[in-house]
Scaffold this active site. Structure first.
Site, short mmCIF file in Angstrom:
data_model
loop_
_atom_site.label_atom_id
_atom_site.label_comp_id
_atom_site.label_asym_id
_atom_site.label_seq_id
_atom_site.Cartn_x
_atom_site.Cartn_y
_atom_site.Cartn_z
N LYS A 42 0.82 -1.22 0.00
CA LYS A 42 0.00 0.00 0.00
C LYS A 42 0.85 1.26 0.00
CE LYS A 42 -2.06 -0.85 3.95
NZ LYS A 42 -1.64 -2.20 4.36
N ARG A 51 -9.86 1.48 8.66
CA ARG A 51 -9.50 0.11 8.99
C ARG A 51 -10.63 -0.62 9.71
NH1 ARG A 51 -3.59 1.04 9.05
NH2 ARG A 51 -2.49 -0.91 9.28
N ARG A 65 -1.30 -8.52 13.29
CA ARG A 65 -1.82 -7.50 12.38
C ARG A 65 -2.62 -8.14 11.25
NH1 ARG A 65 3.33 -4.90 10.62
NH2 ARG A 65 2.08 -3.44 9.44
N ARG A 109 11.11 -6.08 4.41
CA ARG A 109 11.00 -4.66 4.73
C ARG A 109 11.74 -4.36 6.03
NH1 ARG A 109 5.09 -2.17 5.05
NH2 ARG A 109 4.90 -3.08 7.12
N ARG A 117 10.81 -0.36 12.27
CA ARG A 117 9.42 -0.44 12.75
C ARG A 117 9.29 -1.53 13.81
NH1 ARG A 117 4.75 0.31 8.32
NH2 ARG A 117 3.63 -0.66 10.03
P1 AMP Z 1 0.34 1.10 8.94
O1 AMP Z 1 1.54 1.97 8.81
O2 AMP Z 1 -0.82 1.58 8.14
O3 AMP Z 1 0.65 -0.36 8.71
O4 AMP Z 1 -0.15 1.20 10.48
C1 AMP Z 1 0.69 0.79 11.54
C2 AMP Z 1 -0.11 0.71 12.83
O5 AMP Z 1 -0.66 2.00 13.14
C3 AMP Z 1 -1.32 -0.22 12.80
O6 AMP Z 1 -0.97 -1.57 13.05
C4 AMP Z 1 -2.17 0.39 13.92
O7 AMP Z 1 -1.67 0.06 15.20
C5 AMP Z 1 -1.94 1.88 13.71
N1 AMP Z 1 -2.92 2.45 12.74
C6 AMP Z 1 -2.65 3.00 11.54
N2 AMP Z 1 -3.78 3.38 10.91
C7 AMP Z 1 -4.80 3.03 11.74
C8 AMP Z 1 -6.21 3.12 11.66
N3 AMP Z 1 -6.82 3.64 10.58
N4 AMP Z 1 -6.92 2.67 12.71
C9 AMP Z 1 -6.35 2.16 13.80
N5 AMP Z 1 -5.03 2.01 13.95
C10 AMP Z 1 -4.25 2.45 12.93
#
Ligand code: AMP
Length: 189
Positions: A13, A88, A146, A127, A135
């Site tokens: 993404k 999400r 996740r 990654r 991360r």
């Molecule tokens: P990402 O970078 O999109 O993979 O997000 C990393 C982490 O941030 C996720 O596993 C959640 O803990 C948190 N996070 C990011 N976007 C959201 C969202 N829309 N709703 C809830 N938690 C989020």
């Protein structure tokens, strides 16, 4: 162009969003990036999100909806945007529908990157290695969490947006360039 990009962790993404940013001159609105920068700056929101993110759980809907609502008002988002990592949950999608309604704007498409679940762990490991382990949520145990969260709470959004007729399914297993061109071809149809 007003887009959402969806797919499980490791589907690409972020990579595709960055390429679409260049192609369409629209900003990428990544709730994950905004939360990670809040953690680095030690803001109250960052402190609240830190442990939750490290465990692979979702940050509360109110927190991320607040982030998106503010970000959508920024000047650079007035001609379009690509939402990466939001919504999400169904509650977030409903909140987004209300925000868009209030601004009298509509989504053009919800891009869904379809990937083979077995390849995701490998992609995330790669990654993690490439980023030097930057991360805290890129390890196998948290990744499995996740993926579960994605399956339980986020995948149902595909049906939600299918009802709105906005879903664009893309084969996310192809090369980065091919995925980008598949997306562009479908958007320009
Ligand atoms: P990402 O970078 O999109 O993979 O997000 C990393 C982490 O941030 C996720 O596993 C959640 O803990 C948190 N996070 C990011 N976007 C959201 C969202 N829309 N709703 C809830 N938690 C989020």
């Amino acid at each position: 162009m007003r887009l959402i990009i969806m797919g499980p962790p490791g589907a690409g993404k972020g990579t595709q969003a960055k390429l679409l940013v260049e192609k369409y001159s629209i900003p990428q609105l990544s709730t994950g990036d905004i939360l990670r920068s809040a953690i680095l700056s030690n803001t109250p929101m960052g402190l609240q999100a830190k442990e939750i993110m490290a465990s692979g759980d979702l940050v509360p809907d109110e927190v991320v909806c607040g982030i998106v609502s503010e970000r959508l008002d920024d000047k650079d988002a007035q001609n379009g945007f690509i939402l990466d990592g939001f919504p999400r949950t169904i509650a977030q999608a409903q909140a987004l529908d209300i925000m868009l309604d209030e601004k009298s704007i509509a989504l053009d498409a919800v891009i869904v990157l379809e990937v083979d679940a077995n390849s995701l762990v490998e992609r995330i490991k790669q990654r993690s290695a490439e980023s030097g382990g930057a991360r805290s949520d890129d390890n196998e145990e948290v990744l499995r969490k996740r993926l579960d969260v994605y399956g339980d709470l986020t995948r149902p959004l595909i049906a939600y947006y299918e009802k709105q007729g906005r879903v664009m399914k893309i084969d996310g297993m192809a090369s980065i360039e091919e995925v980008t061109s598949q997306i562009a071809n479908r958007l320009e149809k």
